[in-house]
Design a protein around this motif. Sequence first.
Motif, PDB file in Angstrom:
ATOM      1  N   HIS A 250       0.830  -1.207   0.000  1.00  0.00           N
ATOM      2  CA  HIS A 250       0.000   0.000   0.000  1.00  0.00           C
ATOM      3  C   HIS A 250       0.869   1.264   0.000  1.00  0.00           C
ATOM      4  O   HIS A 250       1.781   1.404   0.790  1.00  0.00           O
ATOM      5  CB  HIS A 250      -0.906   0.006   1.228  1.00  0.00           C
ATOM      6  CG  HIS A 250      -1.772   1.223   1.323  1.00  0.00           C
ATOM      7  ND1 HIS A 250      -2.756   1.492   0.397  1.00  0.00           N
ATOM      8  CD2 HIS A 250      -1.791   2.243   2.210  1.00  0.00           C
ATOM      9  CE1 HIS A 250      -3.351   2.622   0.729  1.00  0.00           C
ATOM     10  NE2 HIS A 250      -2.775   3.095   1.822  1.00  0.00           N
ATOM     11  N   GLY A 251       0.587   2.176  -0.929  1.00  0.00           N
ATOM     12  CA  GLY A 251       1.313   3.436  -1.051  1.00  0.00           C
ATOM     13  C   GLY A 251       2.459   3.399  -2.033  1.00  0.00           C
ATOM     14  O   GLY A 251       2.988   4.444  -2.395  1.00  0.00           O
ATOM     15  N   ALA A 252       2.862   2.182  -2.472  1.00  0.00           N
ATOM     16  CA  ALA A 252       3.969   2.082  -3.431  1.00  0.00           C
ATOM     17  C   ALA A 252       3.558   2.670  -4.783  1.00  0.00           C
ATOM     18  O   ALA A 252       2.402   2.571  -5.197  1.00  0.00           O
ATOM     19  CB  ALA A 252       4.392   0.629  -3.592  1.00  0.00           C
ATOM     20  N   MET A 253       4.507   3.295  -5.471  1.00  0.00           N
ATOM     21  CA  MET A 253       4.229   3.934  -6.760  1.00  0.00           C
ATOM     22  C   MET A 253       5.292   3.529  -7.770  1.00  0.00           C
ATOM     23  O   MET A 253       6.460   3.360  -7.428  1.00  0.00           O
ATOM     24  CB  MET A 253       4.222   5.459  -6.605  1.00  0.00           C
ATOM     25  CG  MET A 253       3.246   5.975  -5.566  1.00  0.00           C
ATOM     26  SD  MET A 253       3.401   7.770  -5.294  1.00  0.00           S
ATOM     27  CE  MET A 253       2.749   8.380  -6.853  1.00  0.00           C
ATOM     28  N   ASN A 254       4.885   3.359  -9.025  1.00  0.00           N
ATOM     29  CA  ASN A 254       5.837   3.089 -10.095  1.00  0.00           C
ATOM     30  C   ASN A 254       5.280   3.609 -11.417  1.00  0.00           C
ATOM     31  O   ASN A 254       4.059   3.751 -11.581  1.00  0.00           O
ATOM     32  CB  ASN A 254       6.139   1.589 -10.206  1.00  0.00           C
ATOM     33  CG  ASN A 254       4.900   0.774 -10.555  1.00  0.00           C
ATOM     34  OD1 ASN A 254       4.153   0.387  -9.660  1.00  0.00           O
ATOM     35  ND2 ASN A 254       4.671   0.504 -11.835  1.00  0.00           N
ATOM     36  N   CYS A 255       6.188   3.937 -12.337  1.00  0.00           N
ATOM     37  CA  CYS A 255       5.776   4.455 -13.637  1.00  0.00           C
ATOM     38  C   CYS A 255       5.098   3.354 -14.443  1.00  0.00           C
ATOM     39  O   CYS A 255       5.536   2.198 -14.437  1.00  0.00           O
ATOM     40  CB  CYS A 255       6.973   4.996 -14.407  1.00  0.00           C
ATOM     41  SG  CYS A 255       7.712   6.480 -13.678  1.00  0.00           S
ATOM     42  N   ALA A 256       4.021   3.710 -15.133  1.00  0.00           N
ATOM     43  CA  ALA A 256       3.293   2.755 -15.957  1.00  0.00           C
ATOM     44  C   ALA A 256       3.996   2.586 -17.305  1.00  0.00           C
ATOM     45  O   ALA A 256       4.853   3.393 -17.687  1.00  0.00           O
ATOM     46  CB  ALA A 256       1.858   3.225 -16.175  1.00  0.00           C
ATOM     47  N   SER A 257       3.607   1.567 -18.031  1.00  0.00           N
ATOM     48  CA  SER A 257       4.177   1.315 -19.340  1.00  0.00           C
ATOM     49  C   SER A 257       3.925   2.506 -20.254  1.00  0.00           C
ATOM     50  O   SER A 257       2.810   3.034 -20.325  1.00  0.00           O
ATOM     51  CB  SER A 257       3.547   0.053 -19.948  1.00  0.00           C
ATOM     52  OG  SER A 257       4.015  -0.167 -21.250  1.00  0.00           O
ATOM     53  N   GLY A 258       4.964   2.963 -20.939  1.00  0.00           N
ATOM     54  CA  GLY A 258       4.833   4.126 -21.809  1.00  0.00           C
ATOM     55  C   GLY A 258       5.129   5.434 -21.113  1.00  0.00           C
ATOM     56  O   GLY A 258       5.248   6.475 -21.758  1.00  0.00           O
ATOM     57  N   SER A 259       5.172   5.404 -19.755  1.00  0.00           N
ATOM     58  CA  SER A 259       5.546   6.569 -18.936  1.00  0.00           C
ATOM     59  C   SER A 259       4.568   7.737 -19.037  1.00  0.00           C
ATOM     60  O   SER A 259       4.891   8.855 -18.633  1.00  0.00           O
ATOM     61  CB  SER A 259       6.969   7.058 -19.288  1.00  0.00           C
ATOM     62  OG  SER A 259       7.915   6.049 -19.038  1.00  0.00           O
ATOM     63  N   SER A 260       3.357   7.505 -19.575  1.00  0.00           N
ATOM     64  CA  SER A 260       2.377   8.592 -19.640  1.00  0.00           C
ATOM     65  C   SER A 260       1.647   8.759 -18.316  1.00  0.00           C
ATOM     66  O   SER A 260       0.877   9.694 -18.135  1.00  0.00           O
ATOM     67  CB  SER A 260       1.360   8.321 -20.747  1.00  0.00           C
ATOM     68  OG  SER A 260       0.657   7.110 -20.485  1.00  0.00           O
ATOM     69  N   GLY A 261       1.880   7.862 -17.392  1.00  0.00           N
ATOM     70  CA  GLY A 261       1.255   7.932 -16.081  1.00  0.00           C
ATOM     71  C   GLY A 261       1.985   7.022 -15.113  1.00  0.00           C
ATOM     72  O   GLY A 261       3.100   6.577 -15.378  1.00  0.00           O
ATOM     73  N   TYR A 262       1.348   6.750 -13.994  1.00  0.00           N
ATOM     74  CA  TYR A 262       1.979   5.919 -12.981  1.00  0.00           C
ATOM     75  C   TYR A 262       0.906   5.093 -12.282  1.00  0.00           C
ATOM     76  O   TYR A 262      -0.297   5.272 -12.502  1.00  0.00           O
ATOM     77  CB  TYR A 262       2.733   6.782 -11.969  1.00  0.00           C
ATOM     78  CG  TYR A 262       1.868   7.787 -11.240  1.00  0.00           C
ATOM     79  CD1 TYR A 262       1.394   7.535  -9.956  1.00  0.00           C
ATOM     80  CD2 TYR A 262       1.518   8.991 -11.843  1.00  0.00           C
ATOM     81  CE1 TYR A 262       0.604   8.453  -9.297  1.00  0.00           C
ATOM     82  CE2 TYR A 262       0.723   9.915 -11.189  1.00  0.00           C
ATOM     83  CZ  TYR A 262       0.269   9.644  -9.906  1.00  0.00           C
ATOM     84  OH  TYR A 262      -0.527  10.551  -9.255  1.00  0.00           O
ATOM     85  N   GLU A 263       1.327   4.172 -11.429  1.00  0.00           N
ATOM     86  CA  GLU A 263       0.419   3.324 -10.682  1.00  0.00           C
ATOM     87  C   GLU A 263       0.650   3.511  -9.192  1.00  0.00           C
ATOM     88  O   GLU A 263       1.789   3.585  -8.727  1.00  0.00           O
ATOM     89  CB  GLU A 263       0.622   1.856 -11.047  1.00  0.00           C
ATOM     90  CG  GLU A 263       0.287   1.533 -12.503  1.00  0.00           C
ATOM     91  CD  GLU A 263       0.643   0.099 -12.874  1.00  0.00           C
ATOM     92  OE1 GLU A 263      -0.086  -0.494 -13.690  1.00  0.00           O
ATOM     93  OE2 GLU A 263       1.646  -0.417 -12.337  1.00  0.00           O
ATOM     94  N   VAL A 264      -0.450   3.612  -8.440  1.00  0.00           N
ATOM     95  CA  VAL A 264      -0.396   3.716  -6.984  1.00  0.00           C
ATOM     96  C   VAL A 264      -1.043   2.468  -6.397  1.00  0.00           C
ATOM     97  O   VAL A 264      -2.143   2.081  -6.800  1.00  0.00           O
ATOM     98  CB  VAL A 264      -1.146   4.965  -6.475  1.00  0.00           C
ATOM     99  CG1 VAL A 264      -1.091   5.036  -4.955  1.00  0.00           C
ATOM    100  CG2 VAL A 264      -0.566   6.223  -7.088  1.00  0.00           C
TER     101      VAL A 264
END
Length: 292
Positions: A250-264
């Motif tokens: 919970h709370g971890a973040m990483n860039c999504a594929s393509g770098s147009s957004g991210y995942e929380v």
Amino acid sequence: MTDPCPRASANCVKPAGTRPTSGSWDTDNIKSPIDPATPVFCHTQSKWSQPAATWTAGQSVTVKFLQNSAAHSGGHAQFSLSYDGGKNFVVVYQVLKYFFFNGPVKYNNNPEVLSYTFTLPKDLPSSDSAVFSWSWVNASGNREFYQNCADVVIKGTGSKSYTGKKMVIANIKGYPTIPEMVNDYNLGVDLYNNADKITVTGSGSSSSSGGNNAPKDNPDTIPSPTAVAPPPAETKAAPAPDNNSGGCTHGAMNCASGSSGYEVCVWGTKTPMPCAPGTTCKANGAGSILCG
């Protein structure tokens, strides 16, 4: 922060004749959080040869921010002044809970508010070398402390000193930790409301009423939302599975594929979030990310 223009920043209009102290103008690091393990407050201790602004005690000032700022669902922010080169800061204005927003939000990285106008205290002392600070503890994502600083001139009206709250520092090694607050924006408010008082003078001396926000061998940690009360039913899931079963922390973040957004990660489920238009997600070291 873009106005007043912070030290070394490449993202704003700089004072005439100003040059970077060393190397080139800072485009990305200035937008990053302060390193929690080896903090360099203000990102640099090198002052500019010319002030970014000249203000008079009691006047109204406006502080502006980048259009593509990563807003991390809001949080607590303070505007402060230092009269000793950036060692101690006294708060002149603060915005708690919803900075960058008009109210509570759920994992929103796109700011609604990009400027704040407030009145400087009338009894600020004069200084040709004051340091203005914007500091911010983000509401969602990795636990971070952001700070930009600008060199300013303060024209006082006769007062030799000013007493106010000491700037809060959090999410830095040796200081209190404020957890994610999207389920309870009151988390951390007590640190701001109960901050020590500090008196600063135009000559650069300062004295504090205590040391509640000084570094500690065993830093305080504010109880997490789940320790205070269960999260709302609509967001609560079963305990997050371990990494081997495809879950997340919970709370971890990483860039999504393509770098147009991210995942929380929200209670074991990865939630996609877009970056602001014109920006891409970038890794920022130590497991943190930014949109820029």
